[in-house]
Design a protein around this motif. Structure first.
Motif, PDB file in Angstrom:
ATOM      1  N   VAL A 127     -16.102 -90.052 -48.660  1.00  0.00           N
ATOM      2  CA  VAL A 127     -16.261 -90.322 -49.717  1.00  0.00           C
ATOM      3  C   VAL A 127     -14.230 -89.365 -50.355  1.00  0.00           C
ATOM      4  O   VAL A 127     -14.102 -89.750 -51.530  1.00  0.00           O
ATOM      5  CB  VAL A 127     -17.250 -89.474 -50.995  1.00  0.00           C
ATOM      6  N   GLY A 128     -14.151 -89.016 -50.255  1.00  0.00           N
ATOM      7  CA  GLY A 128     -13.153 -88.095 -50.558  1.00  0.00           C
ATOM      8  C   GLY A 128     -11.605 -88.778 -50.108  1.00  0.00           C
ATOM      9  O   GLY A 128     -11.209 -88.766 -51.372  1.00  0.00           O
ATOM     10  N   LEU A 129     -11.825 -89.487 -49.251  1.00  0.00           N
ATOM     11  CA  LEU A 129     -10.412 -90.285 -48.945  1.00  0.00           C
ATOM     12  C   LEU A 129     -10.493 -91.464 -49.749  1.00  0.00           C
ATOM     13  O   LEU A 129      -9.877 -92.191 -50.102  1.00  0.00           O
ATOM     14  CB  LEU A 129     -10.365 -90.622 -47.289  1.00  0.00           C
ATOM     15  N   VAL A 130     -11.835 -92.169 -50.147  1.00  0.00           N
ATOM     16  CA  VAL A 130     -12.281 -93.494 -51.050  1.00  0.00           C
ATOM     17  C   VAL A 130     -11.637 -93.225 -52.313  1.00  0.00           C
ATOM     18  O   VAL A 130     -10.375 -93.453 -52.820  1.00  0.00           O
ATOM     19  CB  VAL A 130     -14.245 -93.893 -50.786  1.00  0.00           C
ATOM     20  N   VAL A 131     -12.147 -91.368 -52.893  1.00  0.00           N
ATOM     21  CA  VAL A 131     -11.786 -91.243 -54.225  1.00  0.00           C
ATOM     22  C   VAL A 131      -9.858 -91.284 -54.034  1.00  0.00           C
ATOM     23  O   VAL A 131      -8.961 -91.547 -54.889  1.00  0.00           O
ATOM     24  CB  VAL A 131     -11.637 -89.955 -54.363  1.00  0.00           C
ATOM     25  N   LEU A 132      -9.387 -90.545 -53.043  1.00  0.00           N
ATOM     26  CA  LEU A 132      -7.765 -90.310 -53.088  1.00  0.00           C
ATOM     27  C   LEU A 132      -7.635 -91.735 -52.665  1.00  0.00           C
ATOM     28  O   LEU A 132      -6.413 -91.712 -53.667  1.00  0.00           O
ATOM     29  CB  LEU A 132      -7.429 -89.494 -52.107  1.00  0.00           C
ATOM     30  N   GLN A 133      -7.866 -92.972 -51.891  1.00  0.00           N
ATOM     31  CA  GLN A 133      -7.090 -94.136 -52.228  1.00  0.00           C
ATOM     32  C   GLN A 133      -7.249 -94.771 -53.856  1.00  0.00           C
ATOM     33  O   GLN A 133      -6.177 -95.521 -53.866  1.00  0.00           O
ATOM     34  CB  GLN A 133      -8.013 -94.390 -51.092  1.00  0.00           C
ATOM     35  N   GLN A 134      -8.151 -94.500 -54.267  1.00  0.00           N
ATOM     36  CA  GLN A 134      -8.503 -94.727 -55.663  1.00  0.00           C
ATOM     37  C   GLN A 134      -7.080 -94.456 -56.453  1.00  0.00           C
ATOM     38  O   GLN A 134      -6.923 -95.118 -57.919  1.00  0.00           O
ATOM     39  CB  GLN A 134      -9.319 -94.304 -56.466  1.00  0.00           C
ATOM     40  N   LEU A 135      -6.931 -93.649 -56.563  1.00  0.00           N
ATOM     41  CA  LEU A 135      -5.541 -93.390 -56.965  1.00  0.00           C
ATOM     42  C   LEU A 135      -3.696 -93.624 -56.702  1.00  0.00           C
ATOM     43  O   LEU A 135      -3.322 -92.928 -57.786  1.00  0.00           O
ATOM     44  CB  LEU A 135      -5.871 -91.768 -57.070  1.00  0.00           C
ATOM     45  N   ARG A 136      -4.038 -94.576 -56.052  1.00  0.00           N
ATOM     46  CA  ARG A 136      -2.295 -94.415 -55.141  1.00  0.00           C
ATOM     47  C   ARG A 136      -2.266 -96.076 -55.664  1.00  0.00           C
ATOM     48  O   ARG A 136      -2.971 -96.942 -56.435  1.00  0.00           O
ATOM     49  CB  ARG A 136      -2.503 -95.084 -54.247  1.00  0.00           C
ATOM     50  N   THR A 137      -1.773 -96.434 -56.034  1.00  0.00           N
ATOM     51  CA  THR A 137      -0.593 -97.726 -56.627  1.00  0.00           C
ATOM     52  C   THR A 137      -0.806 -98.952 -55.582  1.00  0.00           C
ATOM     53  O   THR A 137      -0.147 -98.224 -54.475  1.00  0.00           O
ATOM     54  CB  THR A 137       0.979 -97.741 -57.637  1.00  0.00           C
ATOM     55  N   ARG A 138      -1.585 -99.324 -55.388  1.00  0.00           N
ATOM     56  CA  ARG A 138      -1.412-100.322 -54.664  1.00  0.00           C
ATOM     57  C   ARG A 138      -1.825-102.333 -54.907  1.00  0.00           C
ATOM     58  O   ARG A 138      -2.029-101.783 -56.046  1.00  0.00           O
ATOM     59  CB  ARG A 138      -3.067-100.383 -53.516  1.00  0.00           C
ATOM     60  N   ARG A 139      -1.151-102.699 -53.885  1.00  0.00           N
ATOM     61  CA  ARG A 139      -0.984-104.033 -54.604  1.00  0.00           C
ATOM     62  C   ARG A 139      -3.023-104.688 -54.327  1.00  0.00           C
ATOM     63  O   ARG A 139      -3.583-104.001 -53.637  1.00  0.00           O
ATOM     64  CB  ARG A 139      -0.658-105.525 -53.771  1.00  0.00           C
ATOM     65  N   VAL A 140      -3.565-106.022 -55.063  1.00  0.00           N
ATOM     66  CA  VAL A 140      -4.255-106.027 -55.248  1.00  0.00           C
ATOM     67  C   VAL A 140      -4.558-107.648 -53.767  1.00  0.00           C
ATOM     68  O   VAL A 140      -3.894-108.421 -54.328  1.00  0.00           O
ATOM     69  CB  VAL A 140      -5.022-106.751 -56.846  1.00  0.00           C
ATOM     70  N   ARG A 141      -4.979-107.382 -53.019  1.00  0.00           N
ATOM     71  CA  ARG A 141      -5.379-108.315 -51.992  1.00  0.00           C
ATOM     72  C   ARG A 141      -6.096-109.037 -51.967  1.00  0.00           C
ATOM     73  O   ARG A 141      -7.239-108.504 -52.096  1.00  0.00           O
ATOM     74  CB  ARG A 141      -4.899-107.276 -50.211  1.00  0.00           C
ATOM     75  N   PRO A 142      -6.037-110.400 -51.870  1.00  0.00           N
ATOM     76  CA  PRO A 142      -6.925-111.320 -51.692  1.00  0.00           C
ATOM     77  C   PRO A 142      -8.900-110.834 -50.679  1.00  0.00           C
ATOM     78  O   PRO A 142      -9.611-111.106 -51.465  1.00  0.00           O
ATOM     79  CB  PRO A 142      -7.432-112.055 -51.459  1.00  0.00           C
ATOM     80  N   ILE A 143      -8.223-110.427 -49.929  1.00  0.00           N
ATOM     81  CA  ILE A 143      -9.298-110.096 -48.208  1.00  0.00           C
ATOM     82  C   ILE A 143      -8.893-108.695 -48.516  1.00  0.00           C
ATOM     83  O   ILE A 143     -10.985-108.004 -48.541  1.00  0.00           O
ATOM     84  CB  ILE A 143      -9.292-110.976 -47.892  1.00  0.00           C
ATOM     85  N   GLY A 144      -8.225-107.892 -47.893  1.00  0.00           N
ATOM     86  CA  GLY A 144      -7.946-106.360 -47.656  1.00  0.00           C
ATOM     87  C   GLY A 144      -9.219-105.997 -49.159  1.00  0.00           C
ATOM     88  O   GLY A 144      -9.521-104.759 -48.251  1.00  0.00           O
ATOM     89  N   SER A 145      -8.722-105.558 -50.251  1.00  0.00           N
ATOM     90  CA  SER A 145     -10.107-105.582 -51.371  1.00  0.00           C
ATOM     91  C   SER A 145     -11.889-105.059 -50.393  1.00  0.00           C
ATOM     92  O   SER A 145     -12.758-104.565 -50.659  1.00  0.00           O
ATOM     93  CB  SER A 145     -10.306-105.730 -52.221  1.00  0.00           C
TER      94      SER A 145
END
Length: 190
Positions: free
Chosen positions: A18-36
Motif C-alpha cells: 500500500v505504501g508503494l502504491v501511494v508513493l507511486q501516485q506522487l510521482r509525475t508519470r506518463r499516462v500509458r494506455p495499457i500500463g495503468s
C-alpha cells in the motif's frame, strides 16, 4: 486467536505494498494506455487468491454466513467510490513533448490513507461477523485492485480527452490544482 494473528500477518505483508502504491501516485508519470491497468490486474489476481484463502479460513471452522459476504461486497463498492474520488484529484496535463502526464496531489494521498483506514475497519468488521478466519484482512488486494483500477480507468479517460485534437480539460475538472501548477515548467524541477 488465529484470526487476529492471521490478520496481523496479512496487514504486515500488505502495508509495504500500500505504501508503494501511494508513493507511486506522487510521482509525475506518463499516462500509458495499457500500463495503468497492469498493476490493478496483478492485484486482482492476488485479490481472488486472497478471498479464496479467506473463505477457506472461515469454512474450516463453520459455514460462511451472508453478512460477511455482504460486507465484503460493500467494502469493494467503497473501494470503487474512493477510486473515483481520487481520480478527480490527480493532475493530468500535456507535457512539453505533447505526452500526457499525471501526478497525484496531497488530496490524493489523503484519500488513499482514508481509504486504507476504511478498508482496515471494514476488514475487522468482516472478520468479526465471520466469527473465524481472515476473510476481511486478506481482501485487501481485491480492494486495491478495484480502487486503483477505477482510479486509473477514470484518469485514462481524462488523458484521452487531452490526446484528441484540440482536447483540453475544463478548469473545473481539477478542483484542487491552481492553473500555474499545471504548467510543464513547474514539473521540470520535480
Amino acid at each position: 486467536m488465529q484470526s487476529t494473528n492471521g490478520g496481523a500477518a496479512a496487514l504486515a505483508t500488505a502495508l509495504p505494498v500500500v505504501g508503494l502504491v501511494v508513493l507511486q501516485q506522487l510521482r509525475t508519470r506518463r499516462v500509458r494506455p495499457i500500463g495503468s491497468l497492469l498493476t490493478p490486474a496483478v492485484f486482482a489476481a492476488l485479490g481472488i487468491a486472497g478471498i479464496a484463502f479467506g473463505v477457506a479460513s472461515v469454512v474450516e471452522h463453520h459455514p460462511l454466513t451472508a453478512l460477511p459476504v455482504v460486507l465484503l461486497v460493500v467494502s469493494l463498492a467503497v473501494a470503487a467510490g474512493f477510486g473515483a474520488a481520487r481520480a478527480r484529484t490527480v493532475r493530468v496535463w500535456r507535457g512539453l513533448r505533447g505526452e500526457v502526464l499525471r501526478k497525484g496531489t496531497a488530496v490524493t494521498t489523503g484519500l488513499w490513507l482514508t481509504s486504507a483506514g476504511v478498508h482496515f475497519g471494514l476488514g475487522l468488521w468482516i472478520d468479526h461477523t465471520a466469527g473465524a478466519g481472515v476473510l476481511g484482512a486478506v481482501s485487501l488486494y481485491a480492494y486495491l485492485a478495484i480502487g486503483l483500477g477505477t482510479q486509473n480507468l477514470l484518469v485514462r479517460g481524462r488523458a484521452a480527452a487531452l490526446r484528441r485534437p484540440g482536447g483540453a480539460e475544463q478548469p473545473d475538472s481539477r478542483p484542487y490544482v491552481r492553473q500555474r501548477d499545471v504548467s510543464p515548467h513547474a514539473e521540470s524541477s520535480s
